[in-house]
Design a protein around this motif. Structure first.
Motif, PDB file in Angstrom:
ATOM      1  N   PRO A   9     -13.396   0.071  18.046  1.00  0.00           N
ATOM      2  CA  PRO A   9     -12.139   0.309  17.170  1.00  0.00           C
ATOM      3  C   PRO A   9     -12.133  -0.898  16.087  1.00  0.00           C
ATOM      4  O   PRO A   9     -11.391  -0.692  14.880  1.00  0.00           O
ATOM      5  N   MET A  24     -10.928   8.612  15.877  1.00  0.00           N
ATOM      6  CA  MET A  24      -9.900   8.009  15.352  1.00  0.00           C
ATOM      7  C   MET A  24      -9.129   8.986  14.126  1.00  0.00           C
ATOM      8  O   MET A  24      -8.081   9.374  14.270  1.00  0.00           O
ATOM      9  N   ASN A  28      -5.570   9.583  15.140  1.00  0.00           N
ATOM     10  CA  ASN A  28      -4.633   8.686  13.971  1.00  0.00           C
ATOM     11  C   ASN A  28      -4.190   9.460  12.741  1.00  0.00           C
ATOM     12  O   ASN A  28      -3.635   9.079  11.936  1.00  0.00           O
ATOM     13  N   GLU A  49      -5.225  -0.472   0.653  1.00  0.00           N
ATOM     14  CA  GLU A  49      -5.294  -0.215   2.071  1.00  0.00           C
ATOM     15  C   GLU A  49      -5.986  -1.329   2.566  1.00  0.00           C
ATOM     16  O   GLU A  49      -7.461  -1.367   2.350  1.00  0.00           O
ATOM     17  N   ILE A  50      -5.627  -1.891   3.838  1.00  0.00           N
ATOM     18  CA  ILE A  50      -6.533  -2.769   4.811  1.00  0.00           C
ATOM     19  C   ILE A  50      -7.078  -2.072   5.944  1.00  0.00           C
ATOM     20  O   ILE A  50      -6.378  -1.487   6.665  1.00  0.00           O
ATOM     21  N   GLY A  53     -10.735   2.476   7.858  1.00  0.00           N
ATOM     22  CA  GLY A  53     -11.328   3.352   8.576  1.00  0.00           C
ATOM     23  C   GLY A  53     -11.975   4.680   7.990  1.00  0.00           C
ATOM     24  O   GLY A  53     -12.792   4.188   7.033  1.00  0.00           O
ATOM     25  N   ILE A  73     -10.022  -1.873   1.838  1.00  0.00           N
ATOM     26  CA  ILE A  73     -10.990  -3.322   2.154  1.00  0.00           C
ATOM     27  C   ILE A  73     -11.317  -2.812   3.668  1.00  0.00           C
ATOM     28  O   ILE A  73     -10.283  -2.453   4.391  1.00  0.00           O
ATOM     29  N   GLU A  74     -12.358  -3.052   4.013  1.00  0.00           N
ATOM     30  CA  GLU A  74     -12.715  -2.653   5.432  1.00  0.00           C
ATOM     31  C   GLU A  74     -13.808  -3.724   5.974  1.00  0.00           C
ATOM     32  O   GLU A  74     -14.705  -3.994   5.021  1.00  0.00           O
ATOM     33  N   LEU A  75     -13.705  -3.860   7.075  1.00  0.00           N
ATOM     34  CA  LEU A  75     -14.678  -4.978   7.707  1.00  0.00           C
ATOM     35  C   LEU A  75     -16.149  -4.192   7.983  1.00  0.00           C
ATOM     36  O   LEU A  75     -17.196  -4.751   8.094  1.00  0.00           O
ATOM     37  N   MET A  79     -17.542   2.309   8.381  1.00  0.00           N
ATOM     38  CA  MET A  79     -16.414   3.195   8.337  1.00  0.00           C
ATOM     39  C   MET A  79     -16.387   3.204   6.596  1.00  0.00           C
ATOM     40  O   MET A  79     -16.021   4.416   6.077  1.00  0.00           O
ATOM     41  N   ILE A 119      -2.854   0.544   8.717  1.00  0.00           N
ATOM     42  CA  ILE A 119      -2.868   1.411   9.752  1.00  0.00           C
ATOM     43  C   ILE A 119      -3.403   1.036  11.087  1.00  0.00           C
ATOM     44  O   ILE A 119      -4.594   1.069  10.766  1.00  0.00           O
ATOM     45  N   CYS A 121      -4.186  -1.371  12.329  1.00  0.00           N
ATOM     46  CA  CYS A 121      -5.620  -2.631  12.100  1.00  0.00           C
ATOM     47  C   CYS A 121      -4.885  -4.065  12.488  1.00  0.00           C
ATOM     48  O   CYS A 121      -5.549  -4.929  12.847  1.00  0.00           O
ATOM     49  N   PHE A 124      -6.111  -6.537  15.195  1.00  0.00           N
ATOM     50  CA  PHE A 124      -7.428  -7.104  15.061  1.00  0.00           C
ATOM     51  C   PHE A 124      -7.511  -8.504  14.274  1.00  0.00           C
ATOM     52  O   PHE A 124      -8.304  -9.222  14.130  1.00  0.00           O
ATOM     53  N   TRP A 125      -5.987  -8.936  13.613  1.00  0.00           N
ATOM     54  CA  TRP A 125      -6.358 -10.012  12.825  1.00  0.00           C
ATOM     55  C   TRP A 125      -5.642 -11.203  13.724  1.00  0.00           C
ATOM     56  O   TRP A 125      -4.572 -11.310  14.177  1.00  0.00           O
TER      57      TRP A 125
END
Ligand SMILES: C[S@@+](CC[C@H](N)C(=O)[O-])C[C@H]1O[C@@H](n2cnc3c(N)ncnc32)[C@H](O)[C@@H]1O
Length: 197
Positions: A9, A24, A28, A49-50, A53, A73-75, A79, A119, A121, A124-125
């Motif tokens: 996740p 998710m 979610n 949105e950070i 997903g 923005i997504e890591l 996703m 949302i 998220c 994980f920071w």
């Protein structure tokens, strides 16, 4: 293997990541629709949105605007692909722009967005204040930040109780911070909302 699955996740990857994304989408859904319903998105807003997903909330936000733009923005590349597919029409029309990136170092200039939200998220920071400080930097003065998280007493979520996230927002420079609670007792969520001075 178990650790790998637990890590998913935080950055869903590959085929397993797609399955995690599918799950998710189910679990979610409420968090995503509810958060966007709280935001004062106008037809011309610039929104970020950070950790979008699968892009559920991006789709909701895009429906609220005509001339504005919702950035994401997504890591996770996995996703990003799923969210791009879901939002392909809005991307074509220029209302949605999705890219890879990390909240710890946002690829945007100062004072750029009217609203930044995230949302499920913030968990994980590491450290969370670094992400919040970056959000503060890219928000316009009087812009709105909204952080949605689960309000549960399980070990994973205990670190993210509403008052803790409120204090993190305050110590990152936000003002007017309030906690809104979701209305479904079977699915306890909250949104910490504040403003940049
Ligand atoms: C638990 S998922 C939640 C996804 C979506 N917001 C939702 O509620 O359905 C967390 C997402 O945030 C992304 N993420 C985690 N850390 C991030 C970071 N530092 N910057 C940007 N995205 C991040 C992950 O790749 C993952 O897609």
């Amino acid at each position: 293997m178990i650790n790998g699955l637990r890590a998913q996740p935080g950055k869903p990857t590959g085929i397993v990541g797609r399955i995690v994304g599918y799950i998710m989408d189910i679990y979610n859904q409420e968090d995503n629709h509810w958060t966007v319903s709280l935001l004062d998105i106008s037809e011309t807003s610039k929104v970020l949105e950070i950790g979008f997903g699968t892009g559920l909330a991006i789709a909701d936000a895009a429906n609220k605007m005509k001339y504005g733009c919702i950035y994401g923005i997504e890591l996770s590349e996995t996703m990003q692909k799923v969210a791009q597919k879901r939002n392909r029409n809005a991307i074509k029309s220029g209302r949605v722009k999705l890219q890879m990136g990390d909240v710890m170092s946002l690829p945007f200039e100062d004072n750029y967005f009217d609203i930044v939200y995230s949302i499920n998220c913030i968990y994980f920071w590491e450290p969370p204040t670094q992400g919040l400080t970056e959000i503060h930097r890219v928000l316009k003065p009087e812009g709105t930040v909204a952080i949605t998280a689960r309000n549960k007493n399980d070990e994973v979520y205990l670190r993210w109780k509403p008052n803790t996230v409120r204090d993190l927002l305050l110590s990152s420079g936000f003002i007017n911070v309030k906690i809104l609670e979701g209305l479904n007792p079977k699915h306890p969520i909250y949104c910490a909302i504040g403003n940049k001075p």
